[in-house]
Scaffold this active site. Structure first.
Site, PDB file in Angstrom:
ATOM      1  N   ARG A 148      14.757   7.218   1.902  1.00 32.90           N
ATOM      2  CA  ARG A 148      14.459   7.234   0.453  1.00 32.90           C
ATOM      3  C   ARG A 148      13.482   8.362   0.107  1.00 32.90           C
ATOM      4  NH1 ARG A 148      12.658   1.848  -2.326  1.00 32.90           N
ATOM      5  NH2 ARG A 148      11.325   1.742  -0.496  1.00 32.90           N
TER       6      ARG A 148
ATOM      7  N   LYS B 214      17.263  -2.717  -5.599  1.00 30.84           N
ATOM      8  CA  LYS B 214      16.798  -3.349  -6.848  1.00 30.84           C
ATOM      9  C   LYS B 214      16.378  -2.273  -7.856  1.00 30.84           C
ATOM     10  CE  LYS B 214      13.590  -5.749  -4.724  1.00 30.84           C
ATOM     11  NZ  LYS B 214      13.778  -5.312  -3.313  1.00 30.84           N
TER      12      LYS B 214
ATOM     13  N   ARG C  38       7.549   7.504   0.048  1.00 30.81           N
ATOM     14  CA  ARG C  38       6.524   6.455  -0.081  1.00 30.81           C
ATOM     15  C   ARG C  38       5.818   6.248   1.256  1.00 30.81           C
ATOM     16  NH1 ARG C  38       9.279   1.435  -3.209  1.00 30.81           N
ATOM     17  NH2 ARG C  38       8.111   0.308  -1.608  1.00 30.81           N
TER      18      ARG C  38
ATOM     19  N   ARG D 211       8.001 -13.177  -5.572  1.00 30.14           N
ATOM     20  CA  ARG D 211       8.310 -12.988  -4.159  1.00 30.14           C
ATOM     21  C   ARG D 211       7.864 -14.167  -3.321  1.00 30.14           C
ATOM     22  NH1 ARG D 211       8.231  -6.967  -4.308  1.00 30.14           N
ATOM     23  NH2 ARG D 211       8.597  -6.220  -2.220  1.00 30.14           N
TER      24      ARG D 211
ATOM     25  N   ARG E  44       7.779  -5.468   6.445  1.00 30.62           N
ATOM     26  CA  ARG E  44       8.218  -5.920   5.105  1.00 30.62           C
ATOM     27  C   ARG E  44       9.418  -6.854   5.224  1.00 30.62           C
ATOM     28  NH1 ARG E  44       8.661  -0.095   2.624  1.00 30.62           N
ATOM     29  NH2 ARG E  44       9.735  -1.042   0.858  1.00 30.62           N
TER      30      ARG E  44
HETATM   31  P1  AP5 Z   1      15.809   1.062  -3.907  1.00 34.88           P
HETATM   32  O1  AP5 Z   1      16.612   0.887  -5.136  1.00 34.88           O
HETATM   33  O2  AP5 Z   1      14.589   1.914  -3.981  1.00 34.88           O
HETATM   34  O3  AP5 Z   1      15.491  -0.364  -3.245  1.00 34.88           O
HETATM   35  P2  AP5 Z   1      14.529  -1.545  -3.715  1.00 34.88           P
HETATM   36  O4  AP5 Z   1      15.280  -2.809  -3.520  1.00 34.88           O
HETATM   37  O5  AP5 Z   1      13.966  -1.261  -5.074  1.00 34.88           O
HETATM   38  O6  AP5 Z   1      13.446  -1.392  -2.575  1.00 34.88           O
HETATM   39  P3  AP5 Z   1      11.841  -1.366  -2.536  1.00 34.88           P
HETATM   40  O7  AP5 Z   1      11.493  -0.842  -1.173  1.00 34.88           O
HETATM   41  O8  AP5 Z   1      11.250  -0.654  -3.706  1.00 34.88           O
HETATM   42  O9  AP5 Z   1      11.544  -2.842  -2.578  1.00 34.88           O
HETATM   43  P4  AP5 Z   1      10.316  -3.522  -2.049  1.00 34.88           P
HETATM   44  O10 AP5 Z   1      10.633  -4.853  -2.533  1.00 34.88           O
HETATM   45  O11 AP5 Z   1       9.983  -3.432  -0.629  1.00 34.88           O
HETATM   46  O12 AP5 Z   1       9.133  -2.641  -2.662  1.00 34.88           O
HETATM   47  P5  AP5 Z   1       8.231  -2.807  -3.933  1.00 34.88           P
HETATM   48  O13 AP5 Z   1       8.021  -1.485  -4.515  1.00 34.88           O
HETATM   49  O14 AP5 Z   1       8.742  -3.918  -4.791  1.00 34.88           O
HETATM   50  O15 AP5 Z   1      16.802   1.642  -2.765  1.00 34.88           O
HETATM   51  C1  AP5 Z   1      16.302   1.971  -1.482  1.00 34.88           C
HETATM   52  C2  AP5 Z   1      17.004   3.249  -0.982  1.00 34.88           C
HETATM   53  O16 AP5 Z   1      18.380   2.953  -0.763  1.00 34.88           O
HETATM   54  C3  AP5 Z   1      16.981   4.411  -1.968  1.00 34.88           C
HETATM   55  O17 AP5 Z   1      16.842   5.616  -1.257  1.00 34.88           O
HETATM   56  C4  AP5 Z   1      18.341   4.338  -2.674  1.00 34.88           C
HETATM   57  O18 AP5 Z   1      18.807   5.620  -3.109  1.00 34.88           O
HETATM   58  C5  AP5 Z   1      19.223   3.777  -1.565  1.00 34.88           C
HETATM   59  N1  AP5 Z   1      20.279   2.900  -2.068  1.00 34.88           N
HETATM   60  C6  AP5 Z   1      20.221   1.995  -3.085  1.00 34.88           C
HETATM   61  N2  AP5 Z   1      21.388   1.348  -3.216  1.00 34.88           N
HETATM   62  C7  AP5 Z   1      22.212   1.849  -2.251  1.00 34.88           C
HETATM   63  C8  AP5 Z   1      23.563   1.595  -1.880  1.00 34.88           C
HETATM   64  N3  AP5 Z   1      24.304   0.667  -2.521  1.00 34.88           N
HETATM   65  N4  AP5 Z   1      24.089   2.305  -0.839  1.00 34.88           N
HETATM   66  C9  AP5 Z   1      23.339   3.219  -0.176  1.00 34.88           C
HETATM   67  N5  AP5 Z   1      22.065   3.519  -0.487  1.00 34.88           N
HETATM   68  C10 AP5 Z   1      21.505   2.839  -1.512  1.00 34.88           C
HETATM   69  O19 AP5 Z   1       6.886  -3.351  -3.272  1.00 34.88           O
HETATM   70  C11 AP5 Z   1       6.066  -2.506  -2.469  1.00 34.88           C
HETATM   71  C12 AP5 Z   1       4.864  -3.313  -1.963  1.00 34.88           C
HETATM   72  O20 AP5 Z   1       4.074  -3.772  -3.093  1.00 34.88           O
HETATM   73  C13 AP5 Z   1       5.204  -4.598  -1.200  1.00 34.88           C
HETATM   74  O21 AP5 Z   1       5.447  -4.352   0.175  1.00 34.88           O
HETATM   75  C14 AP5 Z   1       3.931  -5.440  -1.445  1.00 34.88           C
HETATM   76  O22 AP5 Z   1       2.884  -4.989  -0.619  1.00 34.88           O
HETATM   77  C15 AP5 Z   1       3.587  -5.097  -2.885  1.00 34.88           C
HETATM   78  N6  AP5 Z   1       4.228  -6.023  -3.862  1.00 34.88           N
HETATM   79  C16 AP5 Z   1       5.132  -5.674  -4.825  1.00 34.88           C
HETATM   80  N7  AP5 Z   1       5.499  -6.752  -5.523  1.00 34.88           N
HETATM   81  C17 AP5 Z   1       4.817  -7.804  -5.009  1.00 34.88           C
HETATM   82  C18 AP5 Z   1       4.794  -9.192  -5.292  1.00 34.88           C
HETATM   83  N8  AP5 Z   1       5.551  -9.724  -6.261  1.00 34.88           N
HETATM   84  N9  AP5 Z   1       3.992  -9.989  -4.534  1.00 34.88           N
HETATM   85  C19 AP5 Z   1       3.217  -9.475  -3.561  1.00 34.88           C
HETATM   86  N10 AP5 Z   1       3.201  -8.160  -3.235  1.00 34.88           N
HETATM   87  C20 AP5 Z   1       3.992  -7.337  -3.944  1.00 34.88           C
END
Ligand code: AP5
Length: 207
Positions: free
Chosen positions: A124, A15, A152, A90, A163
């Site tokens: 990552r 994402k 991270r 979410r 997660r």
């Molecule tokens: P990346 O693009 O970083 O993936 P992402 O989908 O953004 O993953 P996140 O881990 O950031 O999502 P998340 O939803 O767990 O975390 P968030 O920060 O929102 O890609 C991942 C890796 O893969 C990278 O190394 C990239 O280079 C590689 N990659 C990408 N595309 C690829 C491809 N096609 N092929 C190969 N490799 C690829 O949330 C963190 C925490 O915050 C949560 O756990 C929760 O505690 C809290 N939180 C955040 N939002 C909320 C909410 N709305 N409600 C409640 N808690 C929340």
């Protein structure tokens, strides 16, 4: 296009990686609740202190905290023509609250199976200076910035499993919820970053 776009999918689906491309095409500012929470955490604000334990355990931060955060963010002038949500909503409760605040025009769901997710997340690396997201194998960072790359705290195998578990129980049902409203566009996220980018681009161009 008026209204906001939601980027939906499991942790590590790509994402954040695709958000900048969609933001460039649509002109909508990316709003990542994960990034907002991580900034609060590193600044040691009240929100950061509240969110820390949830994030480090790979659990969702309580709905009311997240909804309050989004409500405030959407008051900013750059959000007036809609934003690109990354990682929000979410839960169904968050989606219902969002309906009251702003119009959602489309939900782009990036689908990747759990086994691929683990490899993506563990490899990552983030550049704290530019915010760029890298991967040790799939998107290596230039050698000259290797020293400053960070991993991270929640990118461990154990936390990823938690997660993913939370995603399947609390977040995935939201896909059907948006599907019933005719807003869901599903993308196969298993290809390379460029291949997924091409699918995302053609989906966004149909909006
Ligand atoms: P990346 O693009 O970083 O993936 P992402 O989908 O953004 O993953 P996140 O881990 O950031 O999502 P998340 O939803 O767990 O975390 P968030 O920060 O929102 O890609 C991942 C890796 O893969 C990278 O190394 C990239 O280079 C590689 N990659 C990408 N595309 C690829 C491809 N096609 N092929 C190969 N490799 C690829 O949330 C963190 C925490 O915050 C949560 O756990 C929760 O505690 C809290 N939180 C955040 N939002 C909320 C909410 N709305 N409600 C409640 N808690 C929340």
């Amino acid at each position: 296009m008026t209204g906001s776009i939601v980027l939906f999918g499991p942790p590590g689906a790509g994402k954040g990686t695709q958000a900048s491309l969609i933001a460039e095409i649509t002109g909508k500012p990316p709003v990542s609740t994960g990034d907002m929470l991580r900034s609060a955490l590193s600044e040691g604000t009240e929100l950061g202190v509240e969110a820390k334990a949830f994030m480090e355990a790979g659990k969702l931060v309580p709905d009311e905290v997240i909804i309050g955060l989004i409500r405030e963010r959407l008051k900013e002038p750059d959000a007036s023509k809609g934003v690109l949500f990354d990682g929000f909503p979410r839960t169904i409760l968050q989606a219902e609250a969002l309906e009251e605040i702003t119009e959602v025009s489309a939900v782009i769901s990036i689908e990747v199976p759990d086994d691929e997710i683990v490899e993506r997340i563990i490899g990552r690396r983030m550049d704290p200076v530019t915010g760029e997201i890298y991967h040790v194998s799939f998107k290596p960072a230039p050698i000259e910035i290797h020293d400053r790359l960070v991993q991270r705290k929640d990118d461990t195998e154990e936390t990823v499993r938690s997660r993913l578990d939370g995603y399947h129980k609390q977040t995935k049902p939201l896909g059907n919820w948006y599907g019933e409203r005719g807003l869901l566009i599903t993308i196969d996220g298993t290809g390379s970053i460029l291949e997924v980018g091409a699918l995302v681009t053609s989906a966004v161009n149909t909006l």
